[in-house]
Design a protein around this motif. Structure first.
Motif, PDB file in Angstrom:
ATOM      1  N   ASP A  15     -45.107 -33.107 -37.440  1.00 27.35           N
ATOM      2  CA  ASP A  15     -44.499 -31.910 -36.852  1.00 27.35           C
ATOM      3  C   ASP A  15     -44.916 -30.661 -37.611  1.00 27.35           C
ATOM      4  O   ASP A  15     -45.224 -29.623 -37.014  1.00 27.35           O
ATOM      5  N   THR A  16     -44.922 -30.761 -38.945  1.00 28.38           N
ATOM      6  CA  THR A  16     -45.293 -29.610 -39.764  1.00 28.38           C
ATOM      7  C   THR A  16     -46.731 -29.202 -39.506  1.00 28.38           C
ATOM      8  O   THR A  16     -47.045 -28.015 -39.332  1.00 28.38           O
ATOM      9  N   ASP A  19     -46.999 -27.547 -36.089  1.00 31.39           N
ATOM     10  CA  ASP A  19     -46.454 -26.194 -36.073  1.00 31.39           C
ATOM     11  C   ASP A  19     -47.365 -25.228 -36.819  1.00 31.39           C
ATOM     12  O   ASP A  19     -47.531 -24.068 -36.398  1.00 31.39           O
ATOM     13  N   ARG A  23     -49.004 -21.903 -35.276  1.00 32.50           N
ATOM     14  CA  ARG A  23     -48.863 -20.581 -35.895  1.00 32.50           C
ATOM     15  C   ARG A  23     -50.226 -19.941 -36.108  1.00 32.50           C
ATOM     16  O   ARG A  23     -50.420 -18.748 -35.844  1.00 32.50           O
ATOM     17  N   PRO A 311     -44.138 -20.904 -33.618  1.00 35.77           N
ATOM     18  CA  PRO A 311     -42.887 -21.539 -34.051  1.00 35.77           C
ATOM     19  C   PRO A 311     -42.578 -21.159 -35.494  1.00 35.77           C
ATOM     20  O   PRO A 311     -43.444 -21.266 -36.371  1.00 35.77           O
ATOM     21  N   THR A 315     -36.457 -23.718 -38.234  1.00 31.86           N
ATOM     22  CA  THR A 315     -35.668 -23.512 -37.018  1.00 31.86           C
ATOM     23  C   THR A 315     -34.195 -23.809 -37.237  1.00 31.86           C
ATOM     24  O   THR A 315     -33.337 -23.268 -36.543  1.00 31.86           O
TER      25      THR A 315
END
Length: 830
Positions: A15-16, A19, A23, A311, A315
């Motif tokens: 996920d990192t 993202d 970005r 993102p 969050t």
């Protein structure tokens, strides 16, 4: 099959990475839509604290705010109070990166509440000299401890989705001539000491920002230092954040952009903006360098959630923290008990005679840009009054650390009324004290610098004491001062030819008159300040103060009263402190003496009562010539808004003082091996090389009052075993088993030092390689393993321009402090 931790970690990493890719894509898309003028404008602040929004690419205005012990926001005002944590020296004294991370998370919480994207903190310069005026705002004399605490802090702030700017890169270790000084530092100490905390934080916490310093290093000003910024910071270390100048540090358009400076603050009049676009068009600067800087700013915006289509890095912020409770915990965890003869602490049952003006009017934070306005402050008098049984506590002023008029505080209720040249009210705001400090657009609603002609500080004063009260002004321009219907001054304070432009903020107060007042009887007060429109300050600013001093009494009488009260009590507690005129931004200290008659007070009280406890309220070392004459000494640093409550916790024994010294405390300034902070012909040579702090004390064979790492608790510990195990790639571990041999639960900081047996190169006699804290109940044993990284065994090889492992025999020391090694074990490295 059930999901394992490894599966969760793999999903999280995926996920990192996804993202981050999103970005970066959003950054490149936004960059491609900008023309040269817009890009250049983005790199110049639009005002004191923010960058311009670019709605055409979905970019919100990025807002920055000072720290490091609170988040002030964009206005320096009490209308929006801030949690005030203890000073960085206090945080470092806890020797706990996890606690620093929690502090960072709280500050991120405060930043989000105030609409702030980037915190201008932490400060990780070193305690090179005890005379450093901003010593309280930095962590330690040791680069490893500084890097560890700074890493925890940065991780915590960024856990909350708020950026940090690790500062001041690099070697801003003193304040004298800080705008121009050229610090001459050889490659080894530069790498092994001054750059080391920055490197550790970049590699372990991935900060989203760096702030470059005012000073030069080896002939190049830091905002133009291509080698240290582009080659070392970005190249070797892989830093991918944004680089912002210290405020007004950027001096050259072409030098800054070529040297890796992304943002020149504050705005809008900086060396970037129109000047940068013109330099590119003239062929004096490369547009590729401008693009690189804009890319770094857009990446920051993407991370903090200020760029559409990207993102944010966070969050779901961490769970909310109780600011008051955490401030209290950090304070007591950072208190360092350096002396406790006859178990004077915790306090025994009985009466307590408290003295010292600082016990009533607490100094909870340092001066300068670190200042915030907390909603409440708990003084030592407040804390002990609440904690001790009724009738057991008395208070005497004893001695005041300052006989100088100070911004009107206790007893005053003030507001600032702003008017234009015709006398029309433009707006007004409340004041926490008599100090007005509006910089840039930090003005009350409806007020601008163009329309503002006068400011009136007006309100009431209810004195705590009867007698002759002194009133005055600090600042430049025309003043009319009125108290209880009497005009005490109506005139002009002119600026002399040699006056520093910040004299209004840092200068000396001037007494204008005295009025006899009665305790408890409220009077009207007013200070009207008419602005001098001809005076061109470095920044648009309104800075002046309405100052006050209570009735002056004979100092000998005050000390005698405190001694008399001490003689009649079971325990005497004396609170001594420095002042903003001693420790603040913008100047270095002249000496380490406590100001005023405070030393005389301690001696008199100690002579009257052998069971005297001294509480030292300072952000950095002070001389304590009476230290062997008192029963106990507790260092509380600048303890933040809950300092008095934390002090009561520790003095009464409800909590243990948890701190260890992050810096060496000399008995006298003359004993300190490194003191020089004043340049000669513009240069300050770090001629001591590798030997600062305890490294220098060891080399000199000198004994300080209290060594690095020292600190007592309310229990005792035996160190039972030490096992050192070599690892691959030049690393090792040290496993220590210890037992709580006292009668209450306690905390111990296990410190691991390395000492080469026969050193083939010049190195300190020993140095901190790692540390860990443990807790145990009475009689319980606990084991902790401390990692000893390869870097602890390396030096910077000036010929190879690289790190080199120094093999050979080492002694590994498991210690309670630098001067109290409990166990040792050999280690051979190759």
């Amino acid at each position: 099959m059930p999901e394992t931790n490894a599966d969760i970690d793999a999903d999280s990493n995926a996920d990192t990475e996804r993202d981050e890719a999103l970005r970066e894509r959003a950054v490149e898309t936004a960059l491609a839509r900008l023309d040269l003028d817009t890009k250049a404008r983005l790199l110049a602040g639009q005002d004191m604290w923010s960058l311009p929004a670019l709605p055409e690419i979905g970019l919100a205005s990025l807002v920055m705010s000072d720290g490091p012990i609170g988040v002030r926001g964009v206005r320096w005002t009490a209308d929006d109070p801030s949690v005030a944590l203890p000073s960085p020296t206090a945080l470092a004294a806890a020797w706990d990166p996890a606690l620093a991370r929690r502090a960072g998370r709280l500050l991120a919480q405060e930043a989000r509440r105030k609409g702030v994207h980037v915190l201008l903190a932490p400060t990780v310069n070193l305690h090179r000299s005890p005379l450093g005026g901003r010593h309280f705002e930095t962590y330690s004399e040791d680069p490893h401890l500084t890097g560890a605490i700074g890493t925890g802090y940065v991780r915590g702030v960024q856990d909350g989705g708020v950026g940090t700017t690790v500062k001041h890169f690099v070697a801003n270790d003193a304040e004298t001539d800080r705008f121009t000084v050229d610090n001459r530092i050889a490659p080894r100490p530069l790498r092994e000491l001054y750059l080391a905390p920055f490197q550790a934080i970049v590699e372990n916490a991935r900060p989203w920002g760096i702030m470059t310093a005012y000073n030069q290093v080896n002939g190049v000003t830091m905002t133009e230092h291509r080698y240290l910024v582009n080659e070392v910071l970005r190249g070797e270390w892989g830093f991918d954040g944004f680089n912002v100048s210290d405020w007004m540090a950027a001096r050259s358009t072409t030098g800054g952009i070529a040297g890796g400076l992304d943002v020149a603050m504050p705005g809008p009049r900086t060396v970037y903006g129109e000047a940068l676009a013109a330099a590119v068009r003239a062929g004096e600067a490369e547009e590729a360098d401008v693009d690189a800087a804009v890319r770094n700013v857009l990446r920051l915006a993407a991370r903090v959630g200020a760029l559409d289509g990207a993102p944010p890095a966070v969050t779901d912020p961490p769970a909310p923290l109780d600011g008051d409770a955490l401030a209290r915990e950090i304070a007591r965890r950072g208190f360092v008990l350096v002396r406790n003869e006859g178990d004077a602490l915790p306090l025994r049952p009985g009466t307590v005679a408290l003295s010292g003006a600082a016990a009533r009017d607490a100094r909870v934070l340092g001066g300068g840009s670190a200042q915030v306005f907390p909603e409440r402050v708990v003084s030592p008098l407040d804390g002990l009054t609440a904690a001790l049984p009724d009738g057991t506590l008395s208070f005497s002023v004893g001695a005041d650390p300052s006989d100088e008029l100070a911004p009107a505080g206790a007893g005053f209720t003030l507001r600032a009324v702003c008017r234009d040249a015709a006398g029309t009210v433009l707006g007004e705001g409340t004041l926490p004290n008599g100090q007005v400090q509006w910089i840039g657009d930090d003005l009350p609603a409806g007020v601008t610098h163009d329309t503002l002609a006068s400011v009136e500080v007006t309100g009431t004063f209810t004195p705590r004491e009867s007698g002759e009260h002194s009133f005055g002004t600090r600042g430049l321009g025309a003043f009319t001062l009125t108290v209880a219907g009497r005009t005490l001054f109506d005139g002009v304070q002119a600026m002399g030819p040699e006056t520093d432009p910040f004299e209004a903020f840092f200068g000396s107060p001037v007494e204008r008159g005295r009025v006899a007042l009665t305790a408890g009887e409220t009077v009207e007060v007013s200070l009207l300040h008419t602005l001098d429109k001809e005076f061109a300050a470095p920044l648009p600013a309104v800075m002046f103060s309405f100052v006050h001093l209570g009735p002056r009494r004979d100092p000998d009488e005050l000390i005698a009263e405190a001694a008399l009260a001490a003689r009649a009590a079971d325990t005497a507690v004396v609170v001594v402190a420095t002042t903003e005129r001693v420790e603040s931004e913008g100047f270095d200290r002249a000496d380490l003496a406590l100001p005023g008659r405070q030393d005389d007070l301690v001696r008199a009280v100690a002579a009257a009562n052998p069971n005297t406890v001294v509480v030292v309220n300072s952000g950095s070392p002070v001389e304590m010539p009476w230290r062997d004459e008192v029963a106990a000494i507790l260092l509380t640093w600048f303890p933040g808004q809950e300092g008095g409550a934390a002090l009561a916790d520790v003095l009464t024994g409800a909590e243990e003082p948890g701190g260890r010294l992050p810096t060496t405390w000399p008995a006298a300034l003359a004993d300190a091996p490194v003191t020089q902070v004043t340049p000669t012909d513009g240069e300050l040579t770090y001629e001591e090389g590798l030997f600062i702090g305890y490294r220098a004390w060891d080399r000199a064979g000198a004994v300080p009052a209290y060594p690095f790492g020292h600190g007592l608790g309310y229990t005792t510990w035996s160190y039972d075993s030490l096992v050192v195990t070599p690892q691959d790639r030049g690393r090792a571990t040290a496993t220590v088993r210890l037992t709580n041999t006292g009668e209450r639960t306690g905390r111990e900081v296990v410190q691991i030092y390395l000492a080469p047996v026969e050193d083939p190169v010049e190195r300190p006699a020993r140095w901190l390689a790692g540390f860990a804290s443990v807790e145990a109940a009475p009689g319980a044993s606990v084991e902790v393993t401390v990692e000893l990284p390869r870097r602890a065994f390396e030096i910077w090889d000036e010929d190879a321009h690289d790190w080199t492992l120094v093999g050979g025999a080492y002694e590994v020391l498991a210690a309670h402090s630098l001067a109290d090694a409990r166990l040792s074990a050999p280690l051979e490295t190759t």
